[in-house]
Design a protein around this motif. Structure first.
Motif, PDB file in Angstrom:
ATOM      1  N   PHE A 195       0.910  -1.346   0.082  1.00 31.28           N
ATOM      2  CA  PHE A 195      -0.042  -0.028  -0.094  1.00 31.28           C
ATOM      3  C   PHE A 195       0.923   1.387   0.144  1.00 31.28           C
ATOM      4  O   PHE A 195       0.219   2.275  -0.280  1.00 31.28           O
ATOM      5  CB  PHE A 195      -0.854   0.027   1.405  1.00 31.28           C
ATOM      6  N   CYS A 196       2.099   1.124   0.447  1.00 27.11           N
ATOM      7  CA  CYS A 196       2.915   2.512   0.435  1.00 27.11           C
ATOM      8  C   CYS A 196       3.679   2.637  -0.932  1.00 27.11           C
ATOM      9  O   CYS A 196       4.414   1.914  -1.378  1.00 27.11           O
ATOM     10  CB  CYS A 196       3.787   2.479   1.780  1.00 27.11           C
ATOM     11  N   ARG A 197       3.631   3.981  -1.258  1.00 31.28           N
ATOM     12  CA  ARG A 197       4.533   4.074  -2.378  1.00 31.28           C
ATOM     13  C   ARG A 197       5.568   5.196  -2.362  1.00 31.28           C
ATOM     14  O   ARG A 197       5.445   6.081  -1.311  1.00 31.28           O
ATOM     15  CB  ARG A 197       3.498   4.785  -3.402  1.00 31.28           C
ATOM     16  N   GLN A 198       6.540   5.411  -3.167  1.00 26.24           N
ATOM     17  CA  GLN A 198       7.456   6.061  -3.307  1.00 26.24           C
ATOM     18  C   GLN A 198       6.904   7.738  -3.592  1.00 26.24           C
ATOM     19  O   GLN A 198       5.821   7.968  -4.440  1.00 26.24           O
ATOM     20  CB  GLN A 198       8.395   5.895  -4.398  1.00 26.24           C
ATOM     21  N   THR A 199       7.359   8.616  -2.629  1.00 27.93           N
ATOM     22  CA  THR A 199       6.714   9.943  -2.826  1.00 27.93           C
ATOM     23  C   THR A 199       7.652  10.917  -3.653  1.00 27.93           C
ATOM     24  O   THR A 199       6.965  11.978  -3.881  1.00 27.93           O
ATOM     25  CB  THR A 199       6.460  10.607  -1.370  1.00 27.93           C
ATOM     26  N   LYS A 200       8.580  10.516  -3.858  1.00 29.50           N
ATOM     27  CA  LYS A 200       9.587  11.230  -4.784  1.00 29.50           C
ATOM     28  C   LYS A 200      10.364  10.437  -5.387  1.00 29.50           C
ATOM     29  O   LYS A 200      10.670   9.141  -5.495  1.00 29.50           O
ATOM     30  CB  LYS A 200      10.835  12.113  -3.754  1.00 29.50           C
ATOM     31  N   ASP A 201      11.177  10.987  -6.478  1.00 24.85           N
ATOM     32  CA  ASP A 201      11.960  10.440  -7.541  1.00 24.85           C
ATOM     33  C   ASP A 201      13.149  10.439  -6.609  1.00 24.85           C
ATOM     34  O   ASP A 201      14.003  11.550  -6.490  1.00 24.85           O
ATOM     35  CB  ASP A 201      12.144  11.139  -8.856  1.00 24.85           C
ATOM     36  N   THR A 202      13.848   9.288  -6.424  1.00 26.30           N
ATOM     37  CA  THR A 202      15.248   9.380  -5.992  1.00 26.30           C
ATOM     38  C   THR A 202      16.032   7.993  -6.728  1.00 26.30           C
ATOM     39  O   THR A 202      15.456   7.465  -7.494  1.00 26.30           O
ATOM     40  CB  THR A 202      14.897   8.649  -4.257  1.00 26.30           C
ATOM     41  N   ILE A 203      17.104   7.605  -6.079  1.00 27.51           N
ATOM     42  CA  ILE A 203      18.030   6.453  -6.756  1.00 27.51           C
ATOM     43  C   ILE A 203      17.244   5.191  -6.413  1.00 27.51           C
ATOM     44  O   ILE A 203      17.735   4.224  -6.949  1.00 27.51           O
ATOM     45  CB  ILE A 203      19.478   6.779  -6.477  1.00 27.51           C
ATOM     46  N   ALA A 204      16.256   5.079  -5.259  1.00 27.15           N
ATOM     47  CA  ALA A 204      15.661   4.165  -5.069  1.00 27.15           C
ATOM     48  C   ALA A 204      14.383   3.760  -5.700  1.00 27.15           C
ATOM     49  O   ALA A 204      13.834   2.714  -5.965  1.00 27.15           O
ATOM     50  CB  ALA A 204      15.169   4.310  -3.627  1.00 27.15           C
ATOM     51  N   GLY A 205      13.784   4.539  -6.641  1.00 27.96           N
ATOM     52  CA  GLY A 205      12.802   4.257  -7.566  1.00 27.96           C
ATOM     53  C   GLY A 205      11.885   5.653  -7.884  1.00 27.96           C
ATOM     54  O   GLY A 205      12.438   6.788  -7.495  1.00 27.96           O
ATOM     55  N   LYS A 206      10.967   5.607  -8.716  1.00 30.04           N
ATOM     56  CA  LYS A 206      10.250   6.820  -9.061  1.00 30.04           C
ATOM     57  C   LYS A 206       9.155   7.093  -8.336  1.00 30.04           C
ATOM     58  O   LYS A 206       8.530   6.122  -7.543  1.00 30.04           O
ATOM     59  CB  LYS A 206       9.863   6.384 -10.521  1.00 30.04           C
ATOM     60  N   SER A 207       8.773   8.320  -8.120  1.00 33.25           N
ATOM     61  CA  SER A 207       7.458   8.799  -7.497  1.00 33.25           C
ATOM     62  C   SER A 207       6.249   7.917  -7.681  1.00 33.25           C
ATOM     63  O   SER A 207       5.787   7.792  -9.275  1.00 33.25           O
ATOM     64  CB  SER A 207       7.286  10.240  -7.650  1.00 33.25           C
ATOM     65  N   GLY A 208       5.520   7.181  -6.931  1.00 30.88           N
ATOM     66  CA  GLY A 208       4.318   6.548  -7.477  1.00 30.88           C
ATOM     67  C   GLY A 208       4.367   5.105  -7.455  1.00 30.88           C
ATOM     68  O   GLY A 208       3.612   4.225  -7.456  1.00 30.88           O
TER      69      GLY A 208
END
Length: 500
Positions: free
Chosen positions: A30-43
């Protein structure tokens, strides 16, 4: 990157009963990336790393008999940019949606803007996930879950206004920056009525003392967790995991970075570390990137150097000693330190007088100070009692007239203190002195910062009016300075004292 350097013990059966895997599943679903980082894209959905999964398994360990969480307080110390805010947001959202009916979840920090970091990350996670969003009413500083009475709220550090709360889950962000322990104490006591409350502190290390000059709440938590991890104490309600390199680890060594950063090369960039170490002051880099405790942002002594000199020693009554004395009447403290006049001097506290916190009308007991000096001269083979005459000229005069070897030594004189501070620095860093491990002396030395001007480098307070005392540090410097001087016995003045 598991286990961390300091990890409090948890029984196997409690780990097997842990809610940690459920929390991980909630995050990954249920929890998503909130920003674009080296860990992944927002969303994109979060992907919890193995070290995060194991950490949550320990944090949410449960008593298999009662079903209650093993820990009421959990502390995590890790360097910046290792996903602390995301981890705190996941824990907060789990407490909001899967906690008890009428759950009260709080994001806390030294100020409201800092507290909003975890809160806003969690809020954005809800907005990005339709299923969670449909269950909530979202306001600027509050999130309500429809039908359960559960809330998630932002709090700042004005503890006096937080009485009456009943928290079920608290996420305390960057506790190293909290100015006092007031808010922490209020929330810890307020959760007493909850069946299975959790207070989670997620922080980077920092300066050891707060604005009162005492150990900060974060450093106290770290020290307590360190004792538990070494089995010096037992407290099953408290958990700590700390990715912390040894004190003497080189701050520019990638091996040190790896010890403090379980996400090195994953959630943060190795190349960025290589760049940052070249342009960041050592104390700042040790705090933020190496997760190491330092005495001050502009610390005088290198981290860990004073601790290395700790040695237990009984001072023989035949060995000559110098007593270093630095004092005040009210605001600051008064400290007497002994130093053996040997090739490798040993420093030890004679006695200290320090104003208790929150007591305004306090004065040093002058007669007690004078009696302490007299008794020390009876007990030890005292060559000199070295005193700063500021405010204490009457005491020096009277004790000198009584025959004690009083020596005036102006700690406010750069001509005197610049070479004395350099000498003391060399003695400590080269381990050419020993010390008794007294915590007050350690704290005062930690508080001392280096002042550099046209008169030369010497120790001082961090700023005028600072509550962080350094009188013990000054007493150490002047005692060691005189103890290492081959003094030719001078003809003393009639009053029994002389100036150097």
């Amino acid at each position: 990157m598991w286990p961390p350097a300091f990890l409090t013990p948890v029984r196997k059966e409690e780990l097997e009963a842990s809610d940690g895997p459920f929390v991980v599943d909630f995050a990954n679903t249920f929890c998503r990336q909130t920003k674009d980082t080296i860990a992944g894209k927002s969303g994109q959905l979060l992907v919890m790393r193995p070290w995060q999964e194991e950490l949550l398994r320990h944090v949410f360990a449960k008593d298999p008999t009662t079903g209650r969480y093993r820990h009421r307080i959990a502390t995590v110390f890790v360097a910046r940019k290792n996903g602390k805010s995301v981890l705190g947001s996941v824990v907060a959202l789990h407490g909001l949606f899967y906690g008890p009916l009428g759950a009260e979840v709080y994001s806390c920090a030294a100020d409201r803007d800092q507290a909003r970091i975890v809160f806003n990350t969690a809020k954005r996670m809800i907005e990005l996930e339709p299923e969670l969003n449909s269950m909530c009413k979202i306001y600027r500083d509050v999130i309500e879950v429809n039908g359960t009475g559960s809330i998630f709220r932002v709090l700042s550090s004005e503890a006096y206004s937080k009485e009456g709360l009943n928290p079920s889950c608290v996420v305390a962000d960057e506790t190293h920056a909290w100015q006092s322990s007031d808010l922490w104490d209020v929330l810890a006591l307020a959760s007493g009525a909850r069946e299975s409350p959790l207070m989670l502190s997620i922080s980077t290390a920092g300066v050891k003392t707060d604005t009162t000059g005492q150990d900060s709440i974060a450093y106290r938590l770290f020290q307590y967790g360190e004792k538990l991890s070494k089995n010096e104490l037992v407290d099953e309600s408290f958990f700590m995991a700390s990715w912390t390199p040894p004190l003497d680890a080189k701050h520019d060594d990638p091996k040190t970075w790896a010890m403090a950063n379980p996400a090195l090369g994953d959630l943060n960039s190795l190349e960025e570390f290589e760049s940052a170490v070249k342009r960041t002051p050592e104390a700042e880099f040790r705090i933020k990137r190496c997760n190491q405790w330092v005495s001050s942002q502009n610390a005088w002594l290198p981290s860990g150097s004073w601790d290395k000199c700790k040695t237990k020693m009984n001072v023989d009554s035949e060995v000559e000693v110098c007593l270093g004395f630095d004092g005040s009447f009210s605001n600051d403290s008064t400290v007497i330190v002994g130093a053996t006049c040997t090739d490798k001097p040993h420093l030890f506290l004679i006695k200290a007088w320090e104003r208790p916190p929150h007591i305004k009308d306090w004065r040093v007991d002058i007669f007690d100070v004078e009696n302490t000096i007299v008794e020390a001269c009876k007990r030890y083979n005292v060559r000199e009692v070295v005193c700063d005459p500021y405010l204490w000229s009457r005491t020096i005069q009277q004790l000198g007239e009584a025959g004690l070897p009083m020596v005036e030594y102006s700690s406010g004189s750069p001509a005197r203190m610049v070479p004395a501070c350099k000498k003391f620095y060399d003695l400590v860093t080269q381990e050419r002195l020993t010390q008794d491990g007294n915590p007050l002396l350690a704290r005062h030395l930690q508080n001392a910062v280096l002042k550099i001007d046209q008169k030369g480098p010497r120790i001082t307070k961090e700023h005028r009016g600072s509550p962080r005392k350094i009188d013990g540090a000054v007493a150490c410097v002047i005692a060691a300075d005189r103890a290492t001087v081959k003094v030719e016995r001078e003809e003393k003045h009639e009053v029994g004292f002389f100036a150097v």
